[in-house]
Design a protein around this motif. Sequence first.
Motif, PDB file in Angstrom:
ATOM      1  N   LEU A   1       0.852  -1.180   0.000  1.00  0.00           N
ATOM      2  CA  LEU A   1       0.000   0.000   0.000  1.00  0.00           C
ATOM      3  C   LEU A   1       0.891   1.235   0.000  1.00  0.00           C
ATOM      4  O   LEU A   1       1.915   1.262   0.686  1.00  0.00           O
ATOM      5  CB  LEU A   1      -0.895   0.019   1.242  1.00  0.00           C
ATOM      6  N   VAL A   2       0.500   2.237  -0.769  1.00  0.00           N
ATOM      7  CA  VAL A   2       1.205   3.516  -0.808  1.00  0.00           C
ATOM      8  C   VAL A   2       0.166   4.589  -0.524  1.00  0.00           C
ATOM      9  O   VAL A   2      -0.878   4.637  -1.188  1.00  0.00           O
ATOM     10  CB  VAL A   2       1.865   3.759  -2.188  1.00  0.00           C
ATOM     11  N   HIS A   3       0.450   5.431   0.479  1.00  0.00           N
ATOM     12  CA  HIS A   3      -0.547   6.438   0.853  1.00  0.00           C
ATOM     13  C   HIS A   3       0.125   7.646   1.478  1.00  0.00           C
ATOM     14  O   HIS A   3       1.028   7.508   2.290  1.00  0.00           O
ATOM     15  CB  HIS A   3      -1.546   5.838   1.846  1.00  0.00           C
ATOM     16  N   GLY A   4      -0.346   8.823   1.089  1.00  0.00           N
ATOM     17  CA  GLY A   4       0.111  10.067   1.689  1.00  0.00           C
ATOM     18  C   GLY A   4      -0.723  10.405   2.909  1.00  0.00           C
ATOM     19  O   GLY A   4      -1.943  10.272   2.898  1.00  0.00           O
ATOM     20  N   VAL A   5      -0.047  10.855   3.955  1.00  0.00           N
ATOM     21  CA  VAL A   5      -0.720  11.151   5.218  1.00  0.00           C
ATOM     22  C   VAL A   5      -1.704  12.313   5.082  1.00  0.00           C
ATOM     23  O   VAL A   5      -2.742  12.321   5.733  1.00  0.00           O
ATOM     24  CB  VAL A   5       0.320  11.446   6.329  1.00  0.00           C
ATOM     25  N   ILE A   6      -1.419  13.268   4.194  1.00  0.00           N
ATOM     26  CA  ILE A   6      -2.313  14.423   4.078  1.00  0.00           C
ATOM     27  C   ILE A   6      -3.271  14.304   2.888  1.00  0.00           C
ATOM     28  O   ILE A   6      -3.758  15.306   2.375  1.00  0.00           O
ATOM     29  CB  ILE A   6      -1.527  15.758   4.068  1.00  0.00           C
TER      30      ILE A   6
ATOM     31  N   LEU B   1       3.167  -0.917   4.126  1.00  0.00           N
ATOM     32  CA  LEU B   1       2.545   0.379   3.886  1.00  0.00           C
ATOM     33  C   LEU B   1       3.659   1.401   3.737  1.00  0.00           C
ATOM     34  O   LEU B   1       4.396   1.663   4.682  1.00  0.00           O
ATOM     35  CB  LEU B   1       1.617   0.764   5.040  1.00  0.00           C
ATOM     36  N   LEU B   2       3.805   1.935   2.526  1.00  0.00           N
ATOM     37  CA  LEU B   2       4.744   3.026   2.287  1.00  0.00           C
ATOM     38  C   LEU B   2       4.004   4.310   2.651  1.00  0.00           C
ATOM     39  O   LEU B   2       3.106   4.750   1.929  1.00  0.00           O
ATOM     40  CB  LEU B   2       5.200   3.061   0.828  1.00  0.00           C
ATOM     41  N   THR B   3       4.360   4.874   3.796  1.00  0.00           N
ATOM     42  CA  THR B   3       3.740   6.091   4.300  1.00  0.00           C
ATOM     43  C   THR B   3       4.557   7.288   3.834  1.00  0.00           C
ATOM     44  O   THR B   3       5.755   7.357   4.082  1.00  0.00           O
ATOM     45  CB  THR B   3       3.695   6.063   5.845  1.00  0.00           C
ATOM     46  N   LEU B   4       3.888   8.215   3.173  1.00  0.00           N
ATOM     47  CA  LEU B   4       4.541   9.428   2.682  1.00  0.00           C
ATOM     48  C   LEU B   4       3.952  10.613   3.446  1.00  0.00           C
ATOM     49  O   LEU B   4       2.849  11.072   3.144  1.00  0.00           O
ATOM     50  CB  LEU B   4       4.316   9.562   1.175  1.00  0.00           C
TER      51      LEU B   4
ATOM     52  N   GLY C   1       9.591  13.079  -8.878  1.00  0.00           N
ATOM     53  CA  GLY C   1       9.502  13.693  -7.560  1.00  0.00           C
ATOM     54  C   GLY C   1       9.764  12.662  -6.475  1.00  0.00           C
ATOM     55  O   GLY C   1       9.873  11.455  -6.740  1.00  0.00           O
ATOM     56  N   PRO C   2       9.851  13.108  -5.235  1.00  0.00           N
ATOM     57  CA  PRO C   2      10.158  12.165  -4.144  1.00  0.00           C
ATOM     58  C   PRO C   2       9.128  11.054  -3.991  1.00  0.00           C
ATOM     59  O   PRO C   2       9.494   9.895  -3.790  1.00  0.00           O
ATOM     60  CB  PRO C   2      10.233  13.048  -2.900  1.00  0.00           C
TER      61      PRO C   2
END
Length: 169
Positions: free
Chosen positions: A101-106, A131-134, A147-148
């Motif tokens: 899973l890849v998900h941005g915190v905001i 979970l890749l937390t960004l 981008g990052p």
Amino acid sequence: SHADELKIDTNNFVMTGRSAGAQIVLTTAYTGNEKGVKGVAAFYGPNDMLWSYDNPDKPLIMDSRLVQRDFLGGSPTEVPDRYIAESPILHVTSQTVPTLLVHGVIDAHVYYKQSVRLVNKLNEYKVKNMLLTLPWATHGCEYNLNGPSGQLSIYSMERFFYAVTQMKN
């Protein structure tokens, strides 16, 4: 039907999707109706349609309840079976395929908490997952591959794809 000529190994697939596509590939992978799926990579996807309905987007972003009613043919009280059928989190078992899973915190569209809840469910059933937390990222965060978020996502996907397609069952 053209797998041989295209040199496709139909017993060694990894599914991937973004946003609504993530919900679709998670549901497909978790219900076990597709053969040969070794893993699933999902980017910021809704995985609990009932929870999503109870926790809608801010109205300035979109009327997410209307989108769900259009997609599923009504509200959870009108068509509860459809909300259950399309909620990957409700289909997790000990046989569920490994999941990235890849998900941005905001993310203000599909809340990060959805991915955290799914990871907890996968852990409960001892399903391999990551979970890749960004922390800085929003919905669609990896769209710029240079981008990052894009670089971290591609790096993680490459390693995940390799790991799950090389696993022995």
